[in-house]
Design an enzyme around this catalytic site. Structure first.
Site, PDB file in Angstrom:
ATOM      1  N   TYR A  86      37.059  14.163  18.319  1.00  0.00           N
ATOM      2  CA  TYR A  86      36.809  14.046  19.766  1.00  0.00           C
ATOM      3  C   TYR A  86      38.123  13.957  20.533  1.00  0.00           C
ATOM      4  CZ  TYR A  86      34.679  12.862  24.170  1.00  0.00           C
ATOM      5  OH  TYR A  86      34.278  12.899  25.484  1.00  0.00           O
ATOM      6  N   PHE A 138      40.910  36.654  43.791  1.00  0.00           N
ATOM      7  CA  PHE A 138      39.916  36.903  42.749  1.00  0.00           C
ATOM      8  C   PHE A 138      38.670  36.093  43.094  1.00  0.00           C
ATOM      9  CE2 PHE A 138      37.579  36.340  38.855  1.00  0.00           C
ATOM     10  CZ  PHE A 138      37.335  37.671  38.592  1.00  0.00           C
ATOM     11  N   THR A 139      37.518  36.668  42.782  1.00  0.00           N
ATOM     12  CA  THR A 139      36.230  36.144  43.252  1.00  0.00           C
ATOM     13  C   THR A 139      36.002  34.654  42.962  1.00  0.00           C
ATOM     14  OG1 THR A 139      35.285  37.010  41.214  1.00  0.00           O
ATOM     15  CG2 THR A 139      35.055  38.379  43.176  1.00  0.00           C
ATOM     16  N   ASP A 229      48.061  32.623  38.825  1.00  0.00           N
ATOM     17  CA  ASP A 229      46.873  32.990  38.076  1.00  0.00           C
ATOM     18  C   ASP A 229      47.422  33.926  37.001  1.00  0.00           C
ATOM     19  OD1 ASP A 229      44.735  34.206  36.917  1.00  0.00           O
ATOM     20  OD2 ASP A 229      43.578  34.411  38.766  1.00  0.00           O
ATOM     21  N   LYS A 272      41.179  36.816  28.545  1.00  0.00           N
ATOM     22  CA  LYS A 272      41.830  38.116  28.734  1.00  0.00           C
ATOM     23  C   LYS A 272      43.046  38.206  27.808  1.00  0.00           C
ATOM     24  CE  LYS A 272      39.372  37.689  32.669  1.00  0.00           C
ATOM     25  NZ  LYS A 272      38.573  36.472  32.945  1.00  0.00           N
ATOM     26  N   ARG A 396      33.620  46.820  42.282  1.00  0.00           N
ATOM     27  CA  ARG A 396      34.620  45.942  42.878  1.00  0.00           C
ATOM     28  C   ARG A 396      34.867  46.471  44.291  1.00  0.00           C
ATOM     29  NH1 ARG A 396      35.575  41.261  39.557  1.00  0.00           N
ATOM     30  NH2 ARG A 396      33.595  41.098  40.596  1.00  0.00           N
ATOM     31  N   PHE A 463      27.633  39.522  43.637  1.00  0.00           N
ATOM     32  CA  PHE A 463      27.684  40.687  42.747  1.00  0.00           C
ATOM     33  C   PHE A 463      27.087  40.399  41.377  1.00  0.00           C
ATOM     34  CE2 PHE A 463      31.232  39.079  40.246  1.00  0.00           C
ATOM     35  CZ  PHE A 463      31.802  38.175  41.123  1.00  0.00           C
TER      36      PHE A 463
HETATM   37  N1  F0G Z   1      41.489  35.177  37.567  1.00  0.00           N
HETATM   38  C1  F0G Z   1      41.392  36.487  37.352  1.00  0.00           C
HETATM   39  C2  F0G Z   1      42.441  37.408  37.872  1.00  0.00           C
HETATM   40  C3  F0G Z   1      40.294  36.993  36.651  1.00  0.00           C
HETATM   41  O1  F0G Z   1      40.206  38.300  36.450  1.00  0.00           O
HETATM   42  C4  F0G Z   1      39.305  36.093  36.161  1.00  0.00           C
HETATM   43  C5  F0G Z   1      38.125  36.584  35.471  1.00  0.00           C
HETATM   44  C6  F0G Z   1      39.467  34.730  36.408  1.00  0.00           C
HETATM   45  C7  F0G Z   1      40.577  34.314  37.100  1.00  0.00           C
HETATM   46  C8  F0G Z   1      38.464  33.716  35.953  1.00  0.00           C
HETATM   47  O2  F0G Z   1      38.546  33.502  34.590  1.00  0.00           O
HETATM   48  O3  F0G Z   1      36.328  34.282  33.729  1.00  0.00           O
HETATM   49  O4  F0G Z   1      37.816  32.818  32.365  1.00  0.00           O
HETATM   50  O5  F0G Z   1      36.653  31.911  34.335  1.00  0.00           O
HETATM   51  N2  F0G Z   1      37.794  37.773  35.479  1.00  0.00           N
HETATM   52  C9  F0G Z   1      36.711  38.405  34.786  1.00  0.00           C
HETATM   53  C10 F0G Z   1      36.706  39.870  35.118  1.00  0.00           C
HETATM   54  C11 F0G Z   1      35.401  37.755  34.913  1.00  0.00           C
HETATM   55  O6  F0G Z   1      35.780  40.555  34.673  1.00  0.00           O
HETATM   56  O7  F0G Z   1      37.610  40.354  35.790  1.00  0.00           O
HETATM   57  P1  F0G Z   1      37.252  33.110  33.705  1.00  0.00           P
END
Ligand code: F0G
Length: 480
Positions: A86, A138-139, A229, A272, A396, A463
């Protein structure tokens, strides 16, 4: 074509010589092709949203490069070294040591994925009515910043919003835009600068070292921290090596360390560049922030030495972080994206130029000039590509951009794109040939693709789960 900002020997080699994947395949996962009728049924059931398709109904899955990497034999072996205590798991210490060595940040908090880290950072640093400048957005990250009361301000260079502009570092910060904002609202209203490397929404575009250096100087003058990021930072470092003057001789690993030295910390989606299926972290040099973060992570993710991950997942991520800075791996990885993109350029398909690090982005406005942005061209194009070929891509554009929280209107982004995202080490170049052929065939029938309209629209991150229907009957998308 190759003369543009000195595409380098490796990129040229990728295009001109026969080269193979720098791995051999030890385990396979069968995929199956479906019939056009089956796919038409599947996309209707999915409300014309590729996110809502079942993965089993997909032939080549280019929805995302997130969590879709193939792990190496070493990573799988590392999973067996999981210490599932843990607290104080040895895998945590290995991860911290690896992040210190490769990124150079002192304190590390594992999180279940990137957005876990974004949540912690936004909660700790942003106050209501703050501004968060950023090289595009980023979204999920923006959603966290808005939730904490911040307002996103775009400070990316103008070229980033033009799919055809050939700039080698379209992710760069526009220093004038940034300084104007600082002067207008005051540095106290800016908790940090968000700096994406590479910029996903601009087409996987990198930021140059020179721009990072200057951005750091500017922010230091006003006492504003920089948080990366760093989701695709290794790909950014590789593109610097290939495109920036004087960088060709440097290993990616060294370039990455220099990049990160211009920031105060980062959020990372390990799904990624770190080559794992789940995981992420928050890293910082700020001890006080780290201590406050350990309180929040316990509430939302888990104890600070595992933060929502199993010990084995942290171990696989630590091994993946070393693999991600291997020059030969990156040359193939980014080269494979270029290999697909170049086939489309050669066939006259409009894509975002230059080709970025993780994906090829179709320019849906130019692909479907008969549709207005309200008719959701990128969403329609992604649905049509699936029906015609079984290839799954992602919108996108206007759908991803969502609505302005103040006015309630659609945001109308300049970029209206379909992303063909290449998972790492998963598909071969032969798969890329199939994808290229599918897109080129669809381009010939583009005028038959109808627009879409919403039939269900969720309030946030629409989306992911929105549903649509075609505006008219058509051969490609079937009856309305
Ligand atoms: N920042 C960027 C630039 C991203 O592309 C993503 C995720 C995140 C943050 C968030 O990271 O998914 O580990 O919580 N991108 C994915 C995509 C979902 O398909 O581009 P996460």
């Amino acid at each position: 074509m190759i003369a543009l900002f000195n595409l380098t020997s490796l990129e040229v080699q990728c295009m001109e010589q026969i080269r193979a994947e720098p791995y051999r395949i030890k385990m396979v996962e069968p995929i199956k092709q479906t019939t056009r009728e089956e796919r038409l049924r599947a996309i209707r059931e999915a409300g014309y949203n590729t996110f809502l398709l079942k993965s089993e109904d997909v032939y080549i899955d280019l929805l995302t490069d997130s969590g879709t990497s193939a792990m190496s034999d070493r990573q799988w072996a590392a999973m067996m070294l999981g210490d599932e205590a843990y607290s104080g798991s040895r895998n945590f210490y290995h991860l911290v040591e690896t992040v210190r060595e490769i990124y150079g940040f002192r304190y590390v908090i594992p999180t279940h994925q990137g957005r876990g880290a974004e949540h912690i950072l936004a909660t700790l640093l942003i106050k209501p009515r703050d501004y968060v400048p950023w090289n595009m957005y980023f979204t999920t990250t923006r959603a966290h910043q808005e939730r904490a009361g911040g307002q996103f301000v775009d400070v990316i260079i103008d070229e980033a919003h033009d799919p055809a502009a050939e700039h080698p570092f379209k992710g760069n910060v526009d220093l004038d835009k940034l300084e104007n904002l600082i002067k207008k609202v005051g540095p106290d209203k800016i908790p940090y600068l968000s700096l994406a490397v590479t910029v996903n929404m601009a087409g996987g575009q990198p930021v140059s070292l020179e721009n990072l250096r200057k951005t750091r100087e500017l922010c230091s003058r006003y006492g504003i921290p920089i948080y990366f990021d760093a989701t695709r930072c290794a790909e950014n470092a590789y593109l610097i090596q290939q495109r920036e003057e004087g960088q060709r001789h440097r290993p990616v690993r060294e370039i990455l360390r220099e990049m990160m030295s211009y920031g105060d910390g980062c959020t990372m989606s390990g799904k990624k560049d770190c080559l794992v299926n789940i995981g992420g972290f928050l890293a910082t040099n700020d001890r006080e922030l780290y201590e406050r973060a350990t309180e929040i992570v316990t509430l939302f993710e888990g104890f600070p030495t595992y933060g929502g991950l199993a010990g084995r997942d942290m171990e696989a991520m630590a091994v993946g972080i070393r693999e991600m800075v291997d020059d030969a791996y990156l040359a193939h990885r980014v080269g494979q994206v270029a290999y697909l993109g170049q086939q489309l350029i050669d066939a006259g398909v409009p894509i975002v130029r230059p080709i970025g690090g993780h994906a090829v982005f179709l320019d849906a406005r130019a692909f479907l000039p008969h549709l207005s942005q309200d008719q959701l061209p990128a969403q329609a194009l992604a649905a049509a590509l699936y029906v015609e070929s079984g290839v799954r891509a992602m919108e996108r554009g206007i759908v991803s951009a969502g609505r302005d929280p103040k006015t309630g209107d659609h945001r109308y982004p300049k970029l209206e794109l379909v992303r063909l995202t290449i998972p790492r080490r998963v598909y071969t170049d032969r798969h890329m040939d199939v994808v290229a052929q599918a897109v080129v065939n669809l381009h010939r029938e583009a005028e038959d693709i109808p627009g879409l309209e919403f039939v269900y629209e969720p309030a946030t991150l629409r989306f992911f789960t929105a549903r649509f229907r075609p505006l008219r009957d058509s051969r490609i998308l079937g009856p309305r």
